[in-house]
Write a protein that holds these residues in place. Structure first.
Motif, PDB file in Angstrom:
ATOM      1  N   ALA A  25      13.722  22.513  65.822  1.00  0.00           N
ATOM      2  CA  ALA A  25      13.409  21.807  64.580  1.00  0.00           C
ATOM      3  C   ALA A  25      13.214  20.331  64.892  1.00  0.00           C
ATOM      4  O   ALA A  25      13.795  19.798  65.835  1.00  0.00           O
ATOM      5  N   GLY A  26      12.397  19.685  64.093  1.00  0.00           N
ATOM      6  CA  GLY A  26      12.245  18.244  64.229  1.00  0.00           C
ATOM      7  C   GLY A  26      11.322  17.821  65.347  1.00  0.00           C
ATOM      8  O   GLY A  26      10.436  18.553  65.763  1.00  0.00           O
ATOM      9  N   ASN A  27      11.573  16.621  65.840  1.00  0.00           N
ATOM     10  CA  ASN A  27      10.709  16.002  66.841  1.00  0.00           C
ATOM     11  C   ASN A  27      11.173  16.394  68.240  1.00  0.00           C
ATOM     12  O   ASN A  27      11.761  15.607  68.957  1.00  0.00           O
ATOM     13  N   PHE A  28      10.889  17.604  68.632  1.00  0.00           N
ATOM     14  CA  PHE A  28      11.334  18.124  69.936  1.00  0.00           C
ATOM     15  C   PHE A  28      10.379  17.671  71.034  1.00  0.00           C
ATOM     16  O   PHE A  28       9.163  17.744  70.866  1.00  0.00           O
ATOM     17  N   PRO A  29      10.908  17.224  72.182  1.00  0.00           N
ATOM     18  CA  PRO A  29      10.042  16.731  73.270  1.00  0.00           C
ATOM     19  C   PRO A  29       9.416  17.865  74.085  1.00  0.00           C
ATOM     20  O   PRO A  29       9.783  18.128  75.223  1.00  0.00           O
ATOM     21  N   TYR A  30       8.439  18.551  73.511  1.00  0.00           N
ATOM     22  CA  TYR A  30       7.801  19.694  74.167  1.00  0.00           C
ATOM     23  C   TYR A  30       7.165  19.317  75.501  1.00  0.00           C
ATOM     24  O   TYR A  30       7.262  20.058  76.470  1.00  0.00           O
ATOM     25  N   ILE A  31       6.489  18.189  75.545  1.00  0.00           N
ATOM     26  CA  ILE A  31       5.800  17.794  76.777  1.00  0.00           C
ATOM     27  C   ILE A  31       6.803  17.587  77.900  1.00  0.00           C
ATOM     28  O   ILE A  31       6.600  18.053  79.020  1.00  0.00           O
ATOM     29  N   GLU A  32       7.900  16.905  77.597  1.00  0.00           N
ATOM     30  CA  GLU A  32       8.924  16.664  78.608  1.00  0.00           C
ATOM     31  C   GLU A  32       9.564  17.969  79.076  1.00  0.00           C
ATOM     32  O   GLU A  32       9.829  18.151  80.261  1.00  0.00           O
ATOM     33  N   LEU A  33       9.809  18.885  78.140  1.00  0.00           N
ATOM     34  CA  LEU A  33      10.386  20.180  78.500  1.00  0.00           C
ATOM     35  C   LEU A  33       9.418  20.955  79.384  1.00  0.00           C
ATOM     36  O   LEU A  33       9.817  21.529  80.403  1.00  0.00           O
ATOM     37  N   ASP A  34       8.155  20.963  79.018  1.00  0.00           N
ATOM     38  CA  ASP A  34       7.147  21.663  79.804  1.00  0.00           C
ATOM     39  C   ASP A  34       7.069  21.085  81.218  1.00  0.00           C
ATOM     40  O   ASP A  34       7.037  21.830  82.200  1.00  0.00           O
ATOM     41  N   ASP A  35       7.064  19.758  81.325  1.00  0.00           N
ATOM     42  CA  ASP A  35       7.036  19.113  82.643  1.00  0.00           C
ATOM     43  C   ASP A  35       8.249  19.506  83.469  1.00  0.00           C
ATOM     44  O   ASP A  35       8.134  19.827  84.655  1.00  0.00           O
ATOM     45  N   TYR A  36       9.423  19.482  82.845  1.00  0.00           N
ATOM     46  CA  TYR A  36      10.664  19.829  83.535  1.00  0.00           C
ATOM     47  C   TYR A  36      10.638  21.289  84.012  1.00  0.00           C
ATOM     48  O   TYR A  36      10.989  21.589  85.151  1.00  0.00           O
ATOM     49  N   LEU A  37      10.211  22.190  83.133  1.00  0.00           N
ATOM     50  CA  LEU A  37      10.187  23.611  83.486  1.00  0.00           C
ATOM     51  C   LEU A  37       9.207  23.892  84.620  1.00  0.00           C
ATOM     52  O   LEU A  37       9.519  24.646  85.546  1.00  0.00           O
ATOM     53  N   ARG A  38       8.038  23.285  84.561  1.00  0.00           N
ATOM     54  CA  ARG A  38       7.044  23.492  85.623  1.00  0.00           C
ATOM     55  C   ARG A  38       7.546  22.966  86.965  1.00  0.00           C
ATOM     56  O   ARG A  38       7.419  23.627  87.993  1.00  0.00           O
ATOM     57  N   ALA A  39       8.124  21.757  86.954  1.00  0.00           N
ATOM     58  CA  ALA A  39       8.637  21.162  88.191  1.00  0.00           C
ATOM     59  C   ALA A  39       9.800  21.985  88.747  1.00  0.00           C
ATOM     60  O   ALA A  39       9.892  22.214  89.956  1.00  0.00           O
ATOM     61  N   SER A  40      10.676  22.439  87.873  1.00  0.00           N
ATOM     62  CA  SER A  40      11.816  23.243  88.308  1.00  0.00           C
ATOM     63  C   SER A  40      11.366  24.569  88.897  1.00  0.00           C
ATOM     64  O   SER A  40      11.876  25.008  89.936  1.00  0.00           O
ATOM     65  N   PHE A  41      10.405  25.218  88.253  1.00  0.00           N
ATOM     66  CA  PHE A  41       9.895  26.488  88.747  1.00  0.00           C
ATOM     67  C   PHE A  41       9.252  26.304  90.117  1.00  0.00           C
ATOM     68  O   PHE A  41       9.490  27.080  91.042  1.00  0.00           O
ATOM     69  N   GLU A  42       8.447  25.247  90.253  1.00  0.00           N
ATOM     70  CA  GLU A  42       7.789  24.987  91.526  1.00  0.00           C
ATOM     71  C   GLU A  42       8.821  24.737  92.631  1.00  0.00           C
ATOM     72  O   GLU A  42       8.699  25.254  93.743  1.00  0.00           O
ATOM     73  N   SER A  43       9.848  23.972  92.316  1.00  0.00           N
ATOM     74  CA  SER A  43      10.912  23.693  93.282  1.00  0.00           C
ATOM     75  C   SER A  43      11.634  24.976  93.691  1.00  0.00           C
ATOM     76  O   SER A  43      11.918  25.190  94.882  1.00  0.00           O
ATOM     77  N   LEU A  44      11.926  25.820  92.714  1.00  0.00           N
ATOM     78  CA  LEU A  44      12.601  27.087  93.010  1.00  0.00           C
ATOM     79  C   LEU A  44      11.730  28.010  93.856  1.00  0.00           C
ATOM     80  O   LEU A  44      12.235  28.690  94.764  1.00  0.00           O
ATOM     81  N   LYS A  45      10.439  28.055  93.581  1.00  0.00           N
ATOM     82  CA  LYS A  45       9.540  28.891  94.375  1.00  0.00           C
ATOM     83  C   LYS A  45       9.460  28.387  95.816  1.00  0.00           C
ATOM     84  O   LYS A  45       9.399  29.192  96.754  1.00  0.00           O
ATOM     85  N   LEU A  46       9.459  27.082  96.015  1.00  0.00           N
ATOM     86  CA  LEU A  46       9.450  26.534  97.368  1.00  0.00           C
ATOM     87  C   LEU A  46      10.742  26.898  98.104  1.00  0.00           C
ATOM     88  O   LEU A  46      10.715  27.272  99.285  1.00  0.00           O
ATOM     89  N   GLU A  47      11.864  26.790  97.408  1.00  0.00           N
ATOM     90  CA  GLU A  47      13.145  27.161  98.010  1.00  0.00           C
ATOM     91  C   GLU A  47      13.166  28.655  98.339  1.00  0.00           C
ATOM     92  O   GLU A  47      13.660  29.064  99.389  1.00  0.00           O
TER      93      GLU A  47
END
Length: 58
Positions: A25-47
């Motif tokens: 609800a409200g002004n949720f930071p979707y862009i920041e969440l998307d950036d975080y999730l993509r970076a985290s996934f990429e890091s996990l795949k590299l590991e």
């Protein structure tokens, strides 16, 4: 979540947009969440690749 699940069940629903799969609800930071999730996934795949390479070299 009920609203999100109802949206998933609509005819023709086919999207990978983050905001269509997150219930907030409200002004949720979707862009920041998307950036975080993509970076985290990429890091996990590299590991994962590094660990699998170690397993195959033993």
């Amino acid at each position: 979540m009920e609203t999100v699940v109802a949206h998933w069940q609509e005819d023709g629903f086919d999207t990978v947009e983050l905001r269509d799969h997150v219930s907030t609800a409200g002004n949720f930071p979707y862009i920041e969440l998307d950036d975080y999730l993509r970076a985290s996934f990429e890091s996990l795949k590299l590991e994962q690749a590094r660990l699998l390479a170690l397993m195959h070299h033993r």
